[in-house]
Design a protein around this motif. Structure first.
Motif, PDB file in Angstrom:
ATOM      1  N   UNK A 109      50.588-106.907  48.438  1.00 45.27           N
ATOM      2  CA  UNK A 109      50.150-105.880  49.385  1.00 45.27           C
ATOM      3  C   UNK A 109      48.725-105.436  49.057  1.00 45.27           C
ATOM      4  N   UNK A 110      47.937-105.163  50.093  1.00 43.06           N
ATOM      5  CA  UNK A 110      46.573-104.683  49.869  1.00 43.06           C
ATOM      6  C   UNK A 110      46.615-103.301  49.222  1.00 43.06           C
ATOM      7  N   UNK A 111      45.679-102.996  48.316  1.00 41.06           N
ATOM      8  CA  UNK A 111      45.681-101.702  47.609  1.00 41.06           C
ATOM      9  C   UNK A 111      45.701-100.508  48.555  1.00 41.06           C
ATOM     10  N   UNK A 112      45.000-100.601  49.679  1.00 40.80           N
ATOM     11  CA  UNK A 112      44.944 -99.469  50.607  1.00 40.80           C
ATOM     12  C   UNK A 112      46.344 -99.137  51.128  1.00 40.80           C
ATOM     13  N   UNK A 113      47.094-100.207  51.492  1.00 41.27           N
ATOM     14  CA  UNK A 113      48.448 -99.980  52.030  1.00 41.27           C
ATOM     15  C   UNK A 113      49.379 -99.468  50.953  1.00 41.27           C
ATOM     16  N   UNK A 114      49.289-100.111  49.801  1.00 40.77           N
ATOM     17  CA  UNK A 114      50.122 -99.725  48.676  1.00 40.77           C
ATOM     18  C   UNK A 114      49.898 -98.245  48.336  1.00 40.77           C
ATOM     19  N   UNK A 115      48.622 -97.885  48.251  1.00 42.29           N
ATOM     20  CA  UNK A 115      48.312 -96.500  47.880  1.00 42.29           C
ATOM     21  C   UNK A 115      48.678 -95.513  48.974  1.00 42.29           C
ATOM     22  N   UNK A 116      48.584 -95.942  50.235  1.00 42.86           N
ATOM     23  CA  UNK A 116      48.992 -95.065  51.330  1.00 42.86           C
ATOM     24  C   UNK A 116      50.483 -94.763  51.224  1.00 42.86           C
TER      25      UNK A 116
END
Lengths: 449, 509
Positions: free
Chosen positions: A388-395
């Motif tokens: 998963x892309x970091x942005x999605x993961x962190x969201x």
């Protein structure tokens, strides 16, 4: 205005004694066309309660009640209460640079104790009274090495904090020395072969960071061997000072640049922090910044003074070792108190807890991602690669009031979906387990490689 | 009442300090000398994850000993640092008339708000969406400082005044470079702070010295003769280090601009101008501010500082990365896309905690308070001047602003130098003024009272200085041996530098 200790009548009386008719007579040297004739357009004078409300509102618009896995050069450690009790004593808080030794012995002795503890922790012979922070400290250490060796090239490991490298570049650009980047190997550390090949007769110094930006501990003895064979100096930057409680100090280095924020200094959105340069004794005369030394008065009583100031700008002007004047004295005092609280055993126990928490977090989180540089010794940070892309993961994590690892894409695009995670003694098992559970829920379709 | 001074002879005049009475202070050894094994000042919570074997995890990188760190209990630590603190003079105890250093009151509400949880615990890499409060503080402070200085753009990244100078001169260099030639020299008056030439040197410039005129100001004709196509900028302190406003400031700016050079203003003395006049209006292209001087953030024994750099539009593209920007939805973010930027001068965004304090100070003052503050600072300096100029030599008669510079010329006749007078002032309960600076005044006494002093405190200071002037005439040895009332007498500084002892060492015998 409540900070001003004069009544209108006193002002009038003083003006009369000076022999002028009004306050504006004292500003007569300002040419008339440049005198302000209206109020500055800034907010009106506020009551103390309004000021407190203003900043409480600002604070409420920042992260509150989140658990955080952020590190990357700014670390969340517990700050013993007595730090703020002591540094807020007016005699420390509102004292100036200790130029008048007879009435600043408190500050001077505390700095002498700071210098001593930094030497003990880093394995160096001497330490200065502080620098602005770790990034400018590293840049000044490089300039120091250039002066010592008279050589012009600088090798900087790519595993040094990216913002430290940017600052170093800004300092270096007009001094005629050239910075080259040193690659990291498959283990996430300085590639020793590349290091050997990159060193030339004109290499002034090699700058590495340990634990490095990925949280990995560099092989300092091996690096030092290679660097010293070519007559260059080794500078070791340490961004996570608590690591020194359990990680062997870089005794083979010539200069150590430490960021001591972890020793009881609030995160405070990035500053003020506390840099410090430590070095081998033979490089004393090239040290930037203030130094406190022990001496005696005419009755033989021990006292402390600012010393060796012929290195500094107020004496040497353009020939000084640095333009630094103001340093981080009060923040250095915070770190001194922190180190006194934890002491010889506590700093070890604290570092040990950080190591254990990070080890547990690695175990829990790497089940749902790939731990990069898995076999390399690390302190309390680690790099996780996810589908998963970091942005999605962190969201997804933010939805659960968790601030996840820092995306490395900005600085290390070659690492793909990599995030840098940190666990300290303040990270709880529950927080780690919760983050792991959310990672495990990664939507399979979101996988982008 | 205890006698502060030991009279050298019964007959000679020995002054009577009115501000202080001697009292005992506690002795305190170095923390290392008080340490004993097994004492603890900390208690960690039990570990909630499995223990690890550091040796196994770290291998040869594991540390064996943490060296000679102390072992003390909490009460001993409190007493240690409290005792040390009582050996310091501080603005909280009284007037601190260090010229150029601007030791003004540091409001406690500043300390309180900078420690609010959402502020003190904000991580610099937390998402921007969760940093809107911090970004708003930065933006608000920037707007206030731009209004106060009359400039167009600003960075808060520099960590102190000298760091601001470095940033400002980098902007100058980048500007000239963008026009094809970085130029070679920076002109610096002989009255400047030492940081100015040191800064020019680390930015790759040669320093050209400009001799001050008979009034201690800029000699415009001499400047005109020096400025040429190699001149990148003039670094000007205004008001100057003798506390005088350069009344020919517009001519100075014109001379530089006519030859394509820029005017840099060292804003160390901005506290004399706030609310009364604005550098941006009188021709300055770039300047730094010292938040720890003009805007009341604490000096704390030498730092931290904060040195924002404000500039005109022409220099904006070169400001350090990142800059705060507003998105179309009204939220704030950092803009890193700055192709012409000089780069980064510090990690993260600067000394944010100092921004909070400076903004709290500005809000507490408002426009009327800031102006009154400036007026009171100038009033106080002129009051001291009026009350002392009959006894101390005033080398420049030009009007003083926030500080007044005397010289020790009359006292030197009796073998008393500025540094000796300063030491005697300690016995009268005051921190000394700045000695031997600026360099254009031999034997300078540089006095800056700031606005924080009441008339009573000023009168005590004036009384002390007047008594000391008499002692210098009638009892010079008393001054040469001063201070008499401190824990220690004058220290052997030469010995300290000749055989440096820079750290405590365990007794290995």
């Amino acid at each position: 205005m409540r900070y001003l200790p004069k009544s209108p009548a006193e002002r009038e009386a003083m003006l009369a004694e000076i022999g002028v008719s009004g306050i504006n007579d004292l500003f007569s040297s300002v040419p008339e066309e440049y005198r302000l004739t209206h109020d500055l357009a800034i907010p009106r004078q506020m009551g103390e309660s309004e000021i407190v409300d203003y900043f409480k509102q600002a604070a409420a618009h920042n992260a509150n009640g989140y658990s955080s896995f952020l590190g990357a050069g700014a670390y969340r450690h517990y700050r013993p209460v007595i730090i703020d009790s002591l540094v807020q004593r007016g005699e420390f808080l509102t004292s100036y640079t200790p130029y008048q030794a007879e009435i600043t012995q408190g500050t001077l002795q505390a700095i002498f104790e700071f210098q001593t503890m930094i030497c003990e922790l880093t394995g160096m012979d001497i330490a200065n009274a502080s620098m602005y922070d770790g990034s400018t400290g590293a840049a000044e250490a490089v300039m120091m090495a250039v002066r010592i060796t008279g050589r012009g090239d600088v090798l900087v490991a790519r595993t040094v904090h990216p913002e430290y490298r940017e600052v170093m570049q800004t300092y270096a650009q007009h001094q005629g020395h050239v910075a080259h980047e040193l690659a990291y190997g498959e283990d996430g550390r300085v590639d020793l072969k590349a290091l050997d090949q990159s060193l030339t007769e004109n290499t002034a110094c090699v700058l590495v960071q340990s634990p490095n930006f990925f949280g990995l501990i560099e092989d300092i003895p091996a690096i030092a061997d290679i660097v010293h064979k070519k007559g260059a100096l080794l500078i070791v930057s340490i961004a996570e000072a608590v690591s020194l409680g359990i990680v062997r100090p870089p005794v083979e280095a010539d200069i150590v640049s430490l960021e001591a924020q972890s020793f009881g200094v609030a995160l405070s959105y990035g500053g003020p922090y506390c840099g410090v340069i430590a070095a081998k004794e033979k490089y004393l005369r090239q040290m930037p910044g203030r130094l406190v030394g022990e001496t005696k008065d005419k009755h033989g009583r021990r006292g402390f003074v600012l010393t060796l100031s012929t290195r500094e700008q107020h004496i040497r002007r353009e020939k000084a070792t640095s333009n630094i004047c103001t340093n981080q004295a009060l923040v250095a005092l915070m770190t001194t108190i922190f180190l006194t609280v934890y002491g010889k055993e506590g700093i070890k126990e604290l570092a040990q807890q950080n190591l254990a928490k990070a080890h547990y977090a690695v175990g829990a989180l790497s089940r749902h991602g790939k731990l990069l540089f898995a076999g390399t010794p690390r302190f309390h940070e680690f790099v996780l690669e996810t589908d998963e892309a970091p942005e999605q993961l962190n969201a997804r994590l933010l939805d659960h009031k968790i601030i996840g690892g820092l995306s490395l894409a900005r600085w290390y695009p070659e690492l793909g979906n990599a995030t840098l995670w940190c666990a300290t003694e303040l990270t709880t098992r529950e927080q780690i387990d919760q983050a792991a559970a959310i990672l495990a829920e990664a939507p399979v379709a979101a996988a982008v490689r | 009442m205890a006698t502060i001074a030991e009279p050298i002879s019964e007959k000679a005049f020995t002054g009577t300090p009115r501000k202080v009475t001697a009292h005992i202070t506690q002795n305190e050894a170095l923390m290392f000398e008080k340490s004993s094994p097994g004492k603890k000042g900390y208690k960690l919570p039990p570990l909630d994850v499995p223990e690890v074997d550091a040796q196994a995890l770290l291998g040869s990188a594991a540390r064996e000993s943490t060296g000679a760190l102390p072992e003390l209990s909490e009460i001993e630590i409190i007493r240690h640092f409290t005792r040390l603190s009582t050996w310091n003079y501080a603005i909280d105890l009284g007037m601190y008339p260090l010229g150029s250093c601007t030791m003004k009151y540091n409001p406690r509400v500043n300390e309180y708000v900078s420690r609010l949880e959402g502020i003190a615990e904000a991580h610099p890499y937390q998402p921007e969406s969760l940093s809107q409060g911090a970004l708003q503080v930065i933006k608000s402070l920037q707007e206030c400082l731009l209004e106060i200085t009359g400039m167009d753009a600003i960075t808060l990244q520099p960590a102190a005044g000298a760091h601001g100078e470095f940033t400002g001169i980098l902007l100058v260099r980048a500007y000239h470079q963008s026009r094809g030639n970085p130029r070679k020299t920076i002109i610096i008056p002989d009255s400047a702070h030492g940081t100015n030439p040191a800064t020019a040197a680390i930015c790759g410039y040669q320093v050209v010295n400009l001799k001050s005129n008979a009034q201690g100001g800029i000699d415009v004709a001499a400047l005109e003769a020096l400025v040429n196509e190699d001149t990148a900028a003039l670094m000007l302190t205004n008001p100057s280090t003798i506390g005088v406003f350069e009344h020919q400031i517009h001519k100075i700016a014109d001379v530089l601009h006519a030859r394509g050079a820029l005017l840099y203003m060292d804003g160390a003395n901005m506290n004399a101008l706030v609310g009364k006049t604005r550098p941006g209006d009188f021709g300055v292209d770039v300047m730094h501010l010292n938040l720890h001087k003009t805007f009341s953030t604490p000096h704390g024994g030498g730092g931290p500082g904060s040195g924002p750099v404000a500039c005109k539009k022409i220099l904006e593209p070169f400001l350090p990365t990142p800059v705060v920007a507003e998105s179309s939805d009204g939220t704030l973010h950092f803009n890193y896309n700055r192709p012409q930027s000089v780069g980064r001068v510090r990690m993260f965004y600067g000394n944010f905690g100092m921004f909070v304090r400076a903004l709290a100070y500005i809000l507490a003052n408002g426009p009327d308070g800031l102006r009154q503050t400036t007026e009171d600072a100038v009033l106080n300096a002129n009051y001291i001047r009026a009350k002392l100029e009959d006894l101390y030599e005033l080398p420049y008669k030009t009007p003083s602003m926030h500080e007044v510079v005397f010289s020790d010329r009359r006292q030197v006749r009796n073998g008393i130098k500025t540094g000796d007078l300063a030491k005697r002032l300690i016995d009268y309960g005051f921190h000394p003024y700045t000695t031997s600076f600026p360099l254009i005044v031999p034997g300078a006494l540089m006095i800056e009272p700031t606005e924080s002093e009441s008339r009573e405190e000023l009168d005590l200071f004036i009384d002390a200085m007047r008594q000391i002037a008499r002692e210098a005439e009638e009892n010079p040895q008393l001054i040469l041996d001063a201070p008499h009332s401190t824990r220690i007498s004058r220290l052997d500084e030469t010995g300290a530098a000749r055989k440096p002892i820079l750290r405590w060492k365990p007794n290995t015998e």
